[in-house]
Design a protein around this motif. Structure first.
Motif, PDB file in Angstrom:
ATOM      1  N   VAL A 252      49.174  43.645  41.614  1.00 23.03           N
ATOM      2  CA  VAL A 252      48.438  43.513  40.364  1.00 23.03           C
ATOM      3  C   VAL A 252      47.015  44.028  40.583  1.00 23.03           C
ATOM      4  CG1 VAL A 252      47.487  41.856  38.705  1.00 23.03           C
ATOM      5  CG2 VAL A 252      49.822  41.579  39.548  1.00 23.03           C
ATOM      6  N   PRO A 253      46.458  44.818  39.678  1.00 27.51           N
ATOM      7  CA  PRO A 253      45.087  45.325  39.858  1.00 27.51           C
ATOM      8  C   PRO A 253      44.098  44.196  40.098  1.00 27.51           C
ATOM      9  CG  PRO A 253      46.159  46.393  37.999  1.00 27.51           C
ATOM     10  CD  PRO A 253      47.084  45.301  38.440  1.00 27.51           C
ATOM     11  N   ALA A 254      43.134  44.443  40.976  1.00 26.01           N
ATOM     12  CA  ALA A 254      42.162  43.411  41.340  1.00 26.01           C
ATOM     13  C   ALA A 254      41.439  42.855  40.119  1.00 26.01           C
ATOM     14  CB  ALA A 254      41.151  43.996  42.327  1.00 26.01           C
ATOM     15  N   SER A 255      41.228  43.701  39.104  1.00 29.39           N
ATOM     16  CA  SER A 255      40.526  43.257  37.907  1.00 29.39           C
ATOM     17  C   SER A 255      41.317  42.216  37.121  1.00 29.39           C
ATOM     18  CB  SER A 255      40.238  44.453  37.001  1.00 29.39           C
ATOM     19  OG  SER A 255      41.453  45.106  36.641  1.00 29.39           O
ATOM     20  N   ARG A 256      42.626  42.162  37.353  1.00 29.11           N
ATOM     21  CA  ARG A 256      43.483  41.234  36.617  1.00 29.11           C
ATOM     22  C   ARG A 256      44.020  40.118  37.508  1.00 29.11           C
ATOM     23  NH1 ARG A 256      45.361  37.700  33.491  1.00 29.11           N
ATOM     24  NH2 ARG A 256      47.375  37.972  32.471  1.00 29.11           N
ATOM     25  N   GLN A 257      44.013  40.328  38.817  1.00 26.20           N
ATOM     26  CA  GLN A 257      44.692  39.416  39.731  1.00 26.20           C
ATOM     27  C   GLN A 257      44.160  37.990  39.656  1.00 26.20           C
ATOM     28  OE1 GLN A 257      44.432  39.749  44.205  1.00 26.20           O
ATOM     29  NE2 GLN A 257      46.450  40.677  43.870  1.00 26.20           N
ATOM     30  N   GLU A 258      42.844  37.831  39.709  1.00 23.54           N
ATOM     31  CA  GLU A 258      42.279  36.489  39.730  1.00 23.54           C
ATOM     32  C   GLU A 258      42.522  35.761  38.411  1.00 23.54           C
ATOM     33  OE1 GLU A 258      38.351  34.035  41.223  1.00 23.54           O
ATOM     34  OE2 GLU A 258      38.310  36.232  41.169  1.00 23.54           O
ATOM     35  N   SER A 259      42.373  36.439  37.287  1.00 28.03           N
ATOM     36  CA  SER A 259      42.614  35.774  36.004  1.00 28.03           C
ATOM     37  C   SER A 259      44.091  35.419  35.849  1.00 28.03           C
ATOM     38  CB  SER A 259      42.152  36.663  34.850  1.00 28.03           C
ATOM     39  OG  SER A 259      42.853  37.894  34.828  1.00 28.03           O
ATOM     40  N   LEU A 260      44.992  36.273  36.371  1.00 27.62           N
ATOM     41  CA  LEU A 260      46.423  35.970  36.313  1.00 27.62           C
ATOM     42  C   LEU A 260      46.747  34.733  37.142  1.00 27.62           C
ATOM     43  CD1 LEU A 260      49.367  36.655  35.570  1.00 27.62           C
ATOM     44  CD2 LEU A 260      49.409  38.188  37.564  1.00 27.62           C
TER      45      LEU A 260
END
Length: 335
Positions: A252-260
């Protein structure tokens, strides 16, 4: 029954050289002291200074279809998830799988290595019906419940594409199985919304858990996570869903990973996965930070049908339970 386990090292002790005694009554530890005088009717076991551990947990097994102690079977299947499934289907009647004897053999092997609790995915499909669930229940009963088996009714061969499997899953759920499963809603059933809607409807109706195996990577896997999260909230299944494998999390792209991961943690999603060769590293610290509990399961199968050795290692992070189970057995290749 009263049991005194003497001269063992407690795993949480600060000084590993010290030993202690345990008084066990009706299956529960009632007292521990450096020296316990055994009651008159007690059975005494000398631990000989060995380490005393809680029972191990196997978080992902397939005890209904092991090939343990069976003759060697050469592989002629395509080395893919679907190839493994087809090869397994072809051979199971010939090998009398599922059977109570096969399952008892596997459970006894696990018990010999200290495993006392198991979550097992039991095949439910048009060829076997619910027979696997029945044989597992019989095997556990024959062993006088020495091992606790948490069952997942597992539609490995598909739900949407195999008319009648949904009815089997609903029947299994109505009889009280702990969980129903699913596999790769996009690539297996080619209908992610259809598969997931049916699984969540059954789980909601009968208040059972969901254990969904996801092998799809990249954008496709990320899409499946989002669809699962939508349905967790729509059907009120927070804390009731486990994702098995879930390779796409590492891509998952780093920009989305934490929020996911924050969304997954808030939804109470559990995770159990392997660490396959060549895959990107899972974001373990982020998972822990977001209270996504993780069970690591190493299933070291060779290419389908070759040297099929399974080794389990389960470590639950972000919780008080830390368990490992390591045993080797010849086992049917399975996703």
């Amino acid at each position: 029954m009263t049991l005194v386990l003497k001269n063992v090292r407690e795993w949480s002790a600060s000084n590993g050289a010290e030993t202690t005694d345990f008084l066990i009554e009706d299956g529960q530890i009632s007292r521990k002291e450096p020296e316990i005088t055994a009651p008159q009717d007690a059975t005494i076991i000398d631990g000989k200074g060995l380490l005393a551990l809680p029972g191990f947990v196997n978080a992902h097994a397939h005890i209904d279809k092991s090939w343990l102690h069976r003759d060697w079977v050469s592989n002629h299947a395509e080395p893919s998830t679907q190839g493994c499934i087809s090869f397994e289907r072809e051979k199971r009647d010939e090998l009398n799988i599922p059977s109570t004897q096969v399952t008892e053999t596997v459970l006894c092997q696990m018990l010999a290595f200290g495993t006392t609790r198991i979550r097992s995915h039991i095949d439910v499909d048009l060829g076997v019906g619910l027979r696997g669930l029945e044989t597992v229940a019989e095997a556990v009963e024959n062993l006088q419940n020495a091992v606790e088996v948490e069952v997942v009714a597992f539609p490995q061969d598909g739900v949407i594409r195999r008319l009648g499997v949904r009815d089997l899953l609903e029947k299994a759920a109505s009889t009280g199985v702990a969980h129903i499963g699913g596999l790769d809603p996009c690539l297996n059933d080619r209908d992610a919304a259809g598969q997931l809607d049916q699984l969540f409807e059954i789980a909601s109706k009968y208040d059972c858990g969901l254990d969904i195996h996801l092998h799809d990577a990249g954008t496709l896997g990320h899409f499946e996570y989002e669809m699962i999260l939508e349905r967790i909230h729509a059907f009120g299944r927070q804390g009731k869903v486990n994702i098995a494998h879930g390779f796409a999390l590492s891509t998952v792209p780093a920009s989305r990973q934490e929020s996911l991961l924050k969304e997954l943690g808030e939804a109470g999603v559990l995770w159990s996965t392997v660490a396959p060769v060549g895959s990107a590293r899972l974001p373990l610290q982020l998972m822990k930070n977001n209270s996504v509990r993780l069970g690591l399961v190493r299933m070291a199968f060779g290419i389908c049908g070759r040297r099929t050795v399974m080794v389990i290692c389960c470590v639950w992070l972000s919780s008080s339970l830390v368990c490992t189970d390591s045993n080797a057995m010849k086992n049917s290749p399975t996703p």
